[in-house]
Design a protein around this motif. Structure first.
Motif, PDB file in Angstrom:
ATOM      1  N   LYS A 193       0.823  -1.211   0.000  1.00  0.00           N
ATOM      2  CA  LYS A 193       0.000   0.000   0.000  1.00  0.00           C
ATOM      3  C   LYS A 193       0.852   1.254   0.000  1.00  0.00           C
ATOM      4  O   LYS A 193       0.359   2.356   0.244  1.00  0.00           O
ATOM      5  N   GLY A 194       2.137   1.116  -0.226  1.00  0.00           N
ATOM      6  CA  GLY A 194       2.979   2.291  -0.332  1.00  0.00           C
ATOM      7  C   GLY A 194       3.429   2.858   0.997  1.00  0.00           C
ATOM      8  O   GLY A 194       3.801   4.025   1.074  1.00  0.00           O
ATOM      9  N   THR A 195       3.391   2.047   2.030  1.00  0.00           N
ATOM     10  CA  THR A 195       3.808   2.550   3.346  1.00  0.00           C
ATOM     11  C   THR A 195       5.100   1.874   3.772  1.00  0.00           C
ATOM     12  O   THR A 195       5.425   0.779   3.322  1.00  0.00           O
ATOM     13  N   ILE A 196       5.836   2.567   4.641  1.00  0.00           N
ATOM     14  CA  ILE A 196       7.057   1.984   5.195  1.00  0.00           C
ATOM     15  C   ILE A 196       6.942   2.042   6.711  1.00  0.00           C
ATOM     16  O   ILE A 196       6.552   3.071   7.279  1.00  0.00           O
ATOM     17  N   ARG A 197       7.282   0.967   7.337  1.00  0.00           N
ATOM     18  CA  ARG A 197       7.257   0.945   8.796  1.00  0.00           C
ATOM     19  C   ARG A 197       8.670   0.703   9.302  1.00  0.00           C
ATOM     20  O   ARG A 197       9.380  -0.179   8.820  1.00  0.00           O
ATOM     21  N   LEU A 198       9.039   1.499  10.283  1.00  0.00           N
ATOM     22  CA  LEU A 198      10.332   1.311  10.922  1.00  0.00           C
ATOM     23  C   LEU A 198      10.071   0.698  12.277  1.00  0.00           C
ATOM     24  O   LEU A 198       9.226   1.174  13.021  1.00  0.00           O
ATOM     25  N   CYS A 199      10.779  -0.346  12.593  1.00  0.00           N
ATOM     26  CA  CYS A 199      10.529  -1.060  13.845  1.00  0.00           C
ATOM     27  C   CYS A 199      11.788  -1.152  14.668  1.00  0.00           C
ATOM     28  O   CYS A 199      12.898  -1.227  14.140  1.00  0.00           O
ATOM     29  N   ASP A 200      11.574  -1.168  15.958  1.00  0.00           N
ATOM     30  CA  ASP A 200      12.675  -1.287  16.907  1.00  0.00           C
ATOM     31  C   ASP A 200      12.503  -2.594  17.654  1.00  0.00           C
ATOM     32  O   ASP A 200      11.497  -2.796  18.337  1.00  0.00           O
ATOM     33  N   MET A 201      13.474  -3.456  17.528  1.00  0.00           N
ATOM     34  CA  MET A 201      13.313  -4.781  18.129  1.00  0.00           C
ATOM     35  C   MET A 201      13.444  -4.766  19.637  1.00  0.00           C
ATOM     36  O   MET A 201      13.192  -5.771  20.296  1.00  0.00           O
ATOM     37  N   ARG A 202      13.850  -3.637  20.177  1.00  0.00           N
ATOM     38  CA  ARG A 202      13.966  -3.583  21.633  1.00  0.00           C
ATOM     39  C   ARG A 202      12.610  -3.412  22.302  1.00  0.00           C
ATOM     40  O   ARG A 202      12.446  -3.692  23.474  1.00  0.00           O
ATOM     41  N   THR A 203      11.648  -2.936  21.552  1.00  0.00           N
ATOM     42  CA  THR A 203      10.376  -2.625  22.212  1.00  0.00           C
ATOM     43  C   THR A 203       9.604  -3.872  22.568  1.00  0.00           C
ATOM     44  O   THR A 203       8.995  -3.959  23.618  1.00  0.00           O
ATOM     45  N   SER A 204       9.614  -4.828  21.677  1.00  0.00           N
ATOM     46  CA  SER A 204       8.898  -6.059  21.999  1.00  0.00           C
ATOM     47  C   SER A 204       9.405  -7.163  21.102  1.00  0.00           C
ATOM     48  O   SER A 204      10.073  -6.922  20.102  1.00  0.00           O
ATOM     49  N   ALA A 205       9.046  -8.368  21.449  1.00  0.00           N
ATOM     50  CA  ALA A 205       9.525  -9.503  20.669  1.00  0.00           C
ATOM     51  C   ALA A 205       8.876  -9.522  19.296  1.00  0.00           C
ATOM     52  O   ALA A 205       9.528  -9.745  18.281  1.00  0.00           O
ATOM     53  N   LEU A 206       7.592  -9.240  19.284  1.00  0.00           N
ATOM     54  CA  LEU A 206       6.900  -9.210  18.009  1.00  0.00           C
ATOM     55  C   LEU A 206       6.698  -7.751  17.626  1.00  0.00           C
ATOM     56  O   LEU A 206       5.997  -7.008  18.304  1.00  0.00           O
ATOM     57  N   CYS A 207       7.342  -7.353  16.561  1.00  0.00           N
ATOM     58  CA  CYS A 207       7.338  -5.933  16.198  1.00  0.00           C
ATOM     59  C   CYS A 207       6.170  -5.597  15.290  1.00  0.00           C
ATOM     60  O   CYS A 207       6.350  -5.060  14.206  1.00  0.00           O
ATOM     61  N   ASP A 208       4.981  -5.920  15.748  1.00  0.00           N
ATOM     62  CA  ASP A 208       3.834  -5.588  14.921  1.00  0.00           C
ATOM     63  C   ASP A 208       3.472  -4.125  15.025  1.00  0.00           C
ATOM     64  O   ASP A 208       2.822  -3.569  14.159  1.00  0.00           O
ATOM     65  N   ARG A 209       3.884  -3.534  16.100  1.00  0.00           N
ATOM     66  CA  ARG A 209       3.621  -2.093  16.219  1.00  0.00           C
ATOM     67  C   ARG A 209       4.878  -1.363  15.815  1.00  0.00           C
ATOM     68  O   ARG A 209       5.950  -1.564  16.377  1.00  0.00           O
ATOM     69  N   HIS A 210       4.690  -0.488  14.853  1.00  0.00           N
ATOM     70  CA  HIS A 210       5.863   0.188  14.328  1.00  0.00           C
ATOM     71  C   HIS A 210       6.278   1.312  15.249  1.00  0.00           C
ATOM     72  O   HIS A 210       5.491   1.860  15.998  1.00  0.00           O
TER      73      HIS A 210
END
Lengths: 443, 266
Positions: free
Chosen positions: A244-261
């Motif tokens: 859909k033309g979006t980019i998500r940046l994730c930080d692996m320190r926040t949680s094990a599953l990085c579903d929330r960007h």
């Protein structure tokens, strides 16, 4: 690059030209290693071919830095998934090099389902003088041995061997589109349409799932992952792009599953350009961090965009790759060209970006001077060591000499994969089954 | 890659002028010479028909996926989203209407070249006379069945509830035992189409025999016979399954109303 992009002198040397096209030779990925000494290509037949740059020699100055075949091996074989009655293609989707830590070279190669770690090493000596076996390898009768000797290493013809060191399998239900080595050099990630997994190089029988966008009900699926990459310096940060033309940046320190960007990059839609094809052409086919780590570049069907990581609401730069196709979208939808996935690359200093187009054209954009150039990768139109001539597509009205009209473009000749040497102005361009390497002319 | 078997000579450029939404309708002259019969006719396809044509194309794309290799999920999702977008708009416009029943099995060329009709004289179109568009599948396919006793699917016994479009298209996780079988017979049918390069459209359709047209007729005919449900919208167009083995193309196609029944997912 300080020179004017339009007038830069480029010499070219052509490698791996085949007289006829065979399906298996269609190049599907191109990648320089971290020093630029090696260039790897993967093809539709599951083969990997590695080129090595020749050492510069005073005696043959014109042969500065030519790339020659260094190693060829079969990385993946076609497989059959018996459960689903479907073939698994052996086509190499991506190759990524590991930084060199000893004499051997390591790279990851992947097809739709399986990632493999390959070790490429040289052998130029072999031991001779074993006690228990002949030179042929036949065992000697121990009772016939009357004296002992110490085997010695003798030189032999250089042999380059590739051995699979790890096979990371059975972790992806959907097709792998990206792999990315982490800056910690201990882990890497593999991304398919709906999930991203994190692997440790040493462990092949398990991986961590770090992103999962599969909806509970598949009927609600409207978006897939199209590309993913680790940040070049921060080992906890990665980005992934979507259809859909979006980019998500994730930080692996926040949680094990990085579903929330941590960050969400999306440009608001331009209402004046809205059509039924808007979503399809906004789908991002490639995402790349700049070498500095400050920017990301995304490629969608008609444009390349540069984003500042600190600004999520719109890109800082947008470059039109082939806007003349905007009026042809229906035809391109009908023949499926609209789904072509073009890649994009940065040069070593992040000042120039490059991406491919149709008719064997590829485009370069200088971010500083805002100049751009269209070049063509074809045998007919350039000779070895000849300067590449800029090309132009004319949109309508009078066609000047040397221009090509939009309707004459060959949409079967598409440049999807390109690579740029990490520090020098050397580029590799894959045009179907031909590999072209262009470099700056030596004065 | 496949090509939709709807129109013998797909008017590439004409379609593109059609699909600029919100702009004045463009008149395309006969330079493209879509068909011999259309030479010189100036046609202004209405927006509704343009949209219909895109919908047709998308549905066929979704249905005909690669036979042996898993279809590209990204592509399927994008096409399905396009279909949904069209459907939503058609629903808002109120053009998503029940289609008058038409008997299946008529191998009428008029039906199949729905897109061709779009390119025809503007007079018909300007009157707001809609070419019958797609309606949805309904649960009851019995009425459509051409009962000529040829082998039917062994697996699709009872009528199944219409499945959502998406799940049929990309639900890969459940083993679809029949998918492989159907795809193989579809493969036989569309072998010619798939092996052609996209540039040889004309050559392609010059070889196509009537059985292909029948296929499309069956599909459109069948869908037009069904009752409509709003949200059923595009739930269908499943990747059909069949276990028909060695029947020839023609009889396969006659059984397509069985075949294009909603895919069962266990």
């Amino acid at each position: 690059m300080e020179e004017d992009v339009e007038t830069r002198k480029i010499s070219s040397s052509f490698l791996r030209d085949h007289s006829y096209a065979t399906e298996a030779d269609i190049i599907s990925t191109v990648e320089f290693n971290h020093t630029g000494e090696l260039l790897a290509t993967g093809d539709k037949g599951g083969r990997v071919v590695i080129f090595q740059r020749e050492q510069e020699s005073k005696h043959q100055p014109h042969r500065r830095g030519e790339y020659n075949v260094y190693s060829t091996f079969q990385s993946h074989e076609p497989e059959f998934d018996y459960l689903k009655s479907l073939e698994i293609e052996e086509k190499i989707n991506k190759i990524r090099w590991l930084p060199q830590q000893n004499a051997a070279y390591f790279l990851l190669s992947t097809n739709d389902k399986t990632v493999k770690l390959w070790k490429v090493s040289e052998r130029d000596k072999r031991p001779e003088g074993y006690n228990l076996k002949d030179e042929d390898g036949r065992l000697r009768d121990p009772s016939m041995i009357t004296m002992l000797r110490v085997p010695v290493l003798r030189p032999m013809d250089l042999m380059v061997e590739a051995t699979p060191r790890r096979v990371f399998a059975n972790a992806h239900t959907y097709h792998i589109n990206s792999i990315s080595v982490n800056s910690d050099y201990e882990t890497y990630m593999s991304a398919d349409d709906l999930r991203i997994n994190l692997w440790n190089f040493e462990i092949t029988n398990q991986s961590f799932n770090i992103v999962d966008i599969k909806p509970a009900n598949m009927e609600e699926l409207t978006e897939v992952i199209t590309a993913a990459e680790f940040h070049p310096h921060h080992c906890n940060t990665f980005v992934y792009s979507s259809s859909k033309g979006t980019i998500r940046l994730c930080d692996m320190r926040t949680s094990a599953l990085c579903d929330r960007h941590a960050k969400f990059f999306e440009e608001p839609e331009d209402p004046s350009n809205r059509s039924f094809f808007s979503e399809i052409i906004s789908s991002i086919s490639d995402v790349k961090f700049s070498h500095s780590g400050r920017y990301i570049m995304t490629r969608d069907y008609l444009t390349v965009k540069v984003w500042d990581l600190n600004m999520e609401n719109r890109p800082i730069e947008t470059y039109q790759v082939h806007d003349y196709l905007r009026s042809k979208l229906c035809s391109l939808y009908e023949n499926d060209c609209i789904f072509d996935k073009f890649e994009c690359v940065w040069n070593g200093s992040d000042s120039v970006i490059m991406t491919g187009s149709y008719n064997n054209f590829f485009r370069m954009f200088d971010r500083n001077t805002k100049r751009d150039v269209t070049l063509e990768a074809s045998r007919e139109n350039s000779k070895p060591r000849a300067i590449l001539k800029p090309r132009k597509v004319c949109v309508g009205g009078k066609r000047r000499k040397d221009e090509i009209s939009v309707d004459s473009l060959d949409f079967s000749k598409k440049i999807l994969h390109t690579a740029w040497h990490p520090s020098e102005n050397i580029i590799a361009v894959a045009a179907t089954n031909n590999l072209y390497i262009f470099q700056d002319k030596v004065n | 890659m496949f090509l939709t078997p709807v129109v013998p000579h797909w008017p590439f450029y004409n379609l593109d002028t059609m699909f600029v939404r919100g702009l004045k309708r463009k008149c395309f002259d006969g330079e493209e010479d879509i068909e011999g019969t259309l030479a010189g006719i100036k046609a202004i396809p209405s927006y509704n028909l343009q949209r219909q044509s895109l919908l047709d194309m998308s549905l066929v794309k979704l249905q005909l996926c690669h036979m042996l290799v898993e279809p590209n999920l990204c592509r399927s999702v994008l096409i399905a989203n396009t279909v949904r977008q069209i459907q939503e708009e058609m629903t808002q416009d109120g053009t998503w209407q029940m289609i008058n029943t038409q008997s299946t099995g008529q191998a009428s060329l008029d039906r199949l070249v729905s897109t061709d009709i779009l390119c025809r004289s503007s007079r018909e179109q300007a009157e707001g006379k809609h070419v019958p568009g797609y309606s949805t599948f309904n649960k009851d396919f019995e009425s459509d069945q051409a009962q000529d006793g040829s082998e039917t699917m062994s697996t699709a016994s009872s009528v199944q509830a219409p499945r959502n479009l998406q799940s049929n298209v990309w639900e890969m996780e459940n083993p679809q035992e029949n998918k492989g079988n159907f795809q193989k017979s579809l493969d036989q049918i569309f072998e010619t189409l798939e092996n052609k390069s996209p540039n040889s459209v004309e050559d392609l359709f010059s070889e196509v025999d009537n059985s292909y047209y029948d296929l499309d007729t069956m599909l459109t005919g069948m869908m037009s016979n069904t009752k409509m449900g709003h949200c059923d919208g595009l739930e269908t167009f499943s990747s059909p399954t069949t276990a028909t083995s060695s029947s020839n193309c023609k009889s396969d196609l006659n059984e397509l109303d069985h075949i294009v029944e909603i895919l069962v997912e266990s």
